[in-house]
Design a protein around this motif. Sequence first.
Motif, PDB file in Angstrom:
ATOM      1  N   LEU A  14       0.790  -1.218   0.000  1.00 11.98           N
ATOM      2  CA  LEU A  14       0.000   0.000   0.000  1.00 11.98           C
ATOM      3  C   LEU A  14       0.829   1.278   0.000  1.00 11.98           C
ATOM      4  O   LEU A  14       0.470   2.252  -0.678  1.00 11.98           O
ATOM      5  N   LEU A  15       1.924   1.307   0.733  1.00 15.76           N
ATOM      6  CA  LEU A  15       2.691   2.547   0.828  1.00 15.76           C
ATOM      7  C   LEU A  15       3.255   2.958  -0.528  1.00 15.76           C
ATOM      8  O   LEU A  15       3.326   4.147  -0.845  1.00 15.76           O
ATOM      9  N   LYS A  16       3.645   1.964  -1.333  1.00  9.13           N
ATOM     10  CA  LYS A  16       4.123   2.254  -2.690  1.00  9.13           C
ATOM     11  C   LYS A  16       3.418   1.299  -3.646  1.00  9.13           C
ATOM     12  O   LYS A  16       3.968   0.279  -4.046  1.00  9.13           O
ATOM     13  N   PRO A  17       2.188   1.629  -4.055  1.00 10.39           N
ATOM     14  CA  PRO A  17       1.399   0.714  -4.882  1.00 10.39           C
ATOM     15  C   PRO A  17       1.816   0.794  -6.351  1.00 10.39           C
ATOM     16  O   PRO A  17       2.550   1.683  -6.760  1.00 10.39           O
ATOM     17  N   THR A  18       1.312  -0.137  -7.130  1.00 12.72           N
ATOM     18  CA  THR A  18       1.404   0.006  -8.581  1.00 12.72           C
ATOM     19  C   THR A  18       0.312   0.976  -9.019  1.00 12.72           C
ATOM     20  O   THR A  18      -0.653   1.221  -8.283  1.00 12.72           O
ATOM     21  N   VAL A  19       0.449   1.526 -10.212  1.00  5.80           N
ATOM     22  CA  VAL A  19      -0.592   2.429 -10.717  1.00  5.80           C
ATOM     23  C   VAL A  19      -1.908   1.680 -10.886  1.00  5.80           C
ATOM     24  O   VAL A  19      -2.987   2.246 -10.699  1.00  5.80           O
ATOM     25  N   GLU A  20      -1.839   0.388 -11.199  1.00  5.09           N
ATOM     26  CA  GLU A  20      -3.064  -0.394 -11.354  1.00  5.09           C
ATOM     27  C   GLU A  20      -3.793  -0.559 -10.022  1.00  5.09           C
ATOM     28  O   GLU A  20      -5.022  -0.464  -9.952  1.00  5.09           O
ATOM     29  N   ILE A  21      -3.034  -0.824  -8.945  1.00  2.00           N
ATOM     30  CA  ILE A  21      -3.658  -0.937  -7.629  1.00  2.00           C
ATOM     31  C   ILE A  21      -4.270   0.395  -7.221  1.00  2.00           C
ATOM     32  O   ILE A  21      -5.408   0.463  -6.743  1.00  2.00           O
ATOM     33  N   MET A  22      -3.532   1.477  -7.436  1.00  2.00           N
ATOM     34  CA  MET A  22      -4.034   2.796  -7.058  1.00  2.00           C
ATOM     35  C   MET A  22      -5.296   3.134  -7.848  1.00  2.00           C
ATOM     36  O   MET A  22      -6.230   3.762  -7.324  1.00  2.00           O
ATOM     37  N   SER A  23      -5.343   2.731  -9.089  1.00  2.00           N
ATOM     38  CA  SER A  23      -6.501   3.015  -9.927  1.00  2.00           C
ATOM     39  C   SER A  23      -7.756   2.342  -9.385  1.00  2.00           C
ATOM     40  O   SER A  23      -8.833   2.953  -9.326  1.00  2.00           O
ATOM     41  N   ILE A  24      -7.640   1.084  -8.974  1.00  2.00           N
ATOM     42  CA  ILE A  24      -8.821   0.400  -8.461  1.00  2.00           C
ATOM     43  C   ILE A  24      -9.219   0.948  -7.098  1.00  2.00           C
ATOM     44  O   ILE A  24     -10.407   1.084  -6.776  1.00  2.00           O
ATOM     45  N   LEU A  25      -8.243   1.328  -6.278  1.00  5.34           N
ATOM     46  CA  LEU A  25      -8.558   1.941  -4.988  1.00  5.34           C
ATOM     47  C   LEU A  25      -9.263   3.276  -5.181  1.00  5.34           C
ATOM     48  O   LEU A  25     -10.206   3.611  -4.451  1.00  5.34           O
ATOM     49  N   ALA A  26      -8.806   4.044  -6.150  1.00  2.00           N
ATOM     50  CA  ALA A  26      -9.443   5.336  -6.431  1.00  2.00           C
ATOM     51  C   ALA A  26     -10.885   5.146  -6.888  1.00  2.00           C
ATOM     52  O   ALA A  26     -11.761   5.953  -6.573  1.00  2.00           O
ATOM     53  N   SER A  27     -11.136   4.094  -7.629  1.00  7.90           N
ATOM     54  CA  SER A  27     -12.478   3.850  -8.150  1.00  7.90           C
ATOM     55  C   SER A  27     -13.467   3.486  -7.050  1.00  7.90           C
ATOM     56  O   SER A  27     -14.642   3.850  -7.118  1.00  7.90           O
ATOM     57  N   TYR A  28     -13.009   2.758  -6.025  1.00  7.72           N
ATOM     58  CA  TYR A  28     -13.932   2.201  -5.043  1.00  7.72           C
ATOM     59  C   TYR A  28     -13.767   2.739  -3.623  1.00  7.72           C
ATOM     60  O   TYR A  28     -14.669   2.582  -2.801  1.00  7.72           O
ATOM     61  N   PHE A  29     -12.619   3.348  -3.319  1.00  4.25           N
ATOM     62  CA  PHE A  29     -12.361   3.739  -1.933  1.00  4.25           C
ATOM     63  C   PHE A  29     -12.111   5.227  -1.741  1.00  4.25           C
ATOM     64  O   PHE A  29     -11.929   5.675  -0.616  1.00  4.25           O
ATOM     65  N   SER A  30     -12.087   6.002  -2.811  1.00  4.46           N
ATOM     66  CA  SER A  30     -11.832   7.439  -2.689  1.00  4.46           C
ATOM     67  C   SER A  30     -13.139   8.222  -2.673  1.00  4.46           C
ATOM     68  O   SER A  30     -14.070   7.908  -3.405  1.00  4.46           O
ATOM     69  N   SER A  31     -13.164   9.274  -1.866  1.00 11.61           N
ATOM     70  CA  SER A  31     -14.345  10.137  -1.794  1.00 11.61           C
ATOM     71  C   SER A  31     -14.266  11.295  -2.773  1.00 11.61           C
ATOM     72  O   SER A  31     -15.240  12.038  -2.933  1.00 11.61           O
ATOM     73  N   TYR A  32     -13.104  11.459  -3.438  1.00  9.04           N
ATOM     74  CA  TYR A  32     -12.933  12.603  -4.330  1.00  9.04           C
ATOM     75  C   TYR A  32     -13.564  12.319  -5.686  1.00  9.04           C
ATOM     76  O   TYR A  32     -13.325  11.268  -6.286  1.00  9.04           O
ATOM     77  N   GLU A  33     -14.358  13.244  -6.161  1.00  7.74           N
ATOM     78  CA  GLU A  33     -15.147  13.045  -7.382  1.00  7.74           C
ATOM     79  C   GLU A  33     -14.285  12.739  -8.599  1.00  7.74           C
ATOM     80  O   GLU A  33     -14.678  11.945  -9.461  1.00  7.74           O
ATOM     81  N   TYR A  34     -13.114  13.349  -8.686  1.00  9.38           N
ATOM     82  CA  TYR A  34     -12.266  13.184  -9.875  1.00  9.38           C
ATOM     83  C   TYR A  34     -11.023  12.351  -9.580  1.00  9.38           C
ATOM     84  O   TYR A  34      -9.966  12.557 -10.179  1.00  9.38           O
ATOM     85  N   SER A  35     -11.164  11.400  -8.680  1.00  5.99           N
ATOM     86  CA  SER A  35     -10.008  10.575  -8.318  1.00  5.99           C
ATOM     87  C   SER A  35      -9.458   9.805  -9.513  1.00  5.99           C
ATOM     88  O   SER A  35      -8.264   9.504  -9.579  1.00  5.99           O
ATOM     89  N   TYR A  36     -10.333   9.482 -10.482  1.00 13.71           N
ATOM     90  CA  TYR A  36      -9.892   8.759 -11.673  1.00 13.71           C
ATOM     91  C   TYR A  36      -8.886   9.569 -12.488  1.00 13.71           C
ATOM     92  O   TYR A  36      -8.099   9.018 -13.252  1.00 13.71           O
ATOM     93  N   ALA A  37      -8.895  10.906 -12.343  1.00 20.23           N
ATOM     94  CA  ALA A  37      -7.932  11.751 -13.043  1.00 20.23           C
ATOM     95  C   ALA A  37      -6.670  11.976 -12.226  1.00 20.23           C
ATOM     96  O   ALA A  37      -5.591  12.176 -12.775  1.00 20.23           O
TER      97      ALA A  37
END
Length: 338
Positions: free
Chosen positions: A216-239
């Motif tokens: 988690l501390l240093k994820p791959t971009v793919e891991i971060m992308s899926i976390l942003a899709s499902y676990f982020s509250s920010y509307e534009y996290s996908y960007a």
Amino acid sequence: MRYFYLVAPIVVLVFAVAMFIKDEASTYTESTVVPVQTIATVQFKERQKAAQPDAISLLSQNEQPQTMHELQQQYDDYYALALELLHRARAGNGMSQLELANLLLFCQNATMLDFSDDTAVLLSFELSNDEQQMLIKTLDEVEKCEGFRGADYKHFDDENYTNEQALERTVYWFKKAFENEVTDAAAYLLGLHQADLITLSDTELSRGVRMLKSELLKPTVEIMSILASYFSSYEYSYAVTPALQQDPGFYKKSDRLEFEANTSVINCLKYKFYSTKRKERNYDCAENVARYGMWVQPELIPEIEAEVEKVKAAWKNGDYAAAGFEALLPLLNDTSNP
């Protein structure tokens, strides 16, 4: 260059998707421009008339490349690549199981789209070199999926799913990769569990969180992308996720298939040349899409860039709530998930 993927409730399994990303709302009028026969347009039409892919031939055991990047370079036909991955997946290779799921999603969506007319018209405008190349690469990448057009996806099933059950088929291979300790697969499954699309058992949940914590501390971009899709509250996290690639120390390098296709450049160019509400044209769609993974309207960029800096600082300190990923905390703080 890595481009990003479709975002939908089921096939958000990025960066995709690649791949294709959910369209930003834009308003444009029908173009009255008559296409000009530019060199790029002629090249585009010539590729449309190209012969069908050669007969499928899997690599022999001695010729198999060692990385996914090397394997992908061997194929201009993604149906043949899928068969190669299927062979390896059934032999128990975790990364092949993961990438087979991603490739099937990419091509199943690619063959549902037809933007060749849009591309031909847009190539007649005065585009930057990067915009032109992004359009052409997108077309080329999608054309590699032609072998899937009309194909029976059940050939890639190891269980008796109906032909259109993309989620079931994909989850099957993600779970196989998960069993082989592929952390990206754990992130995908945790995301789907968070969205109530699947239900993980307590044992699976505990194991997935353990695997995720290790990266988690240093994820791959793919891991971060899926976390942003499902676990982020920010509307534009996908960007925000792809923009973080500009920080060379943020992501861990990964060996994953890369689909140089993004139909968002088409949406951007339509807005740039057709929209009656546009205020300016002095932005480059290729630069915009490459940085944010999709078309971001220029007026949103300052806000998104501020969020990028916030996430960058908070994530490096392990403060995921401050980074806007509050939904991760119940998983990470659960004492039953060591």
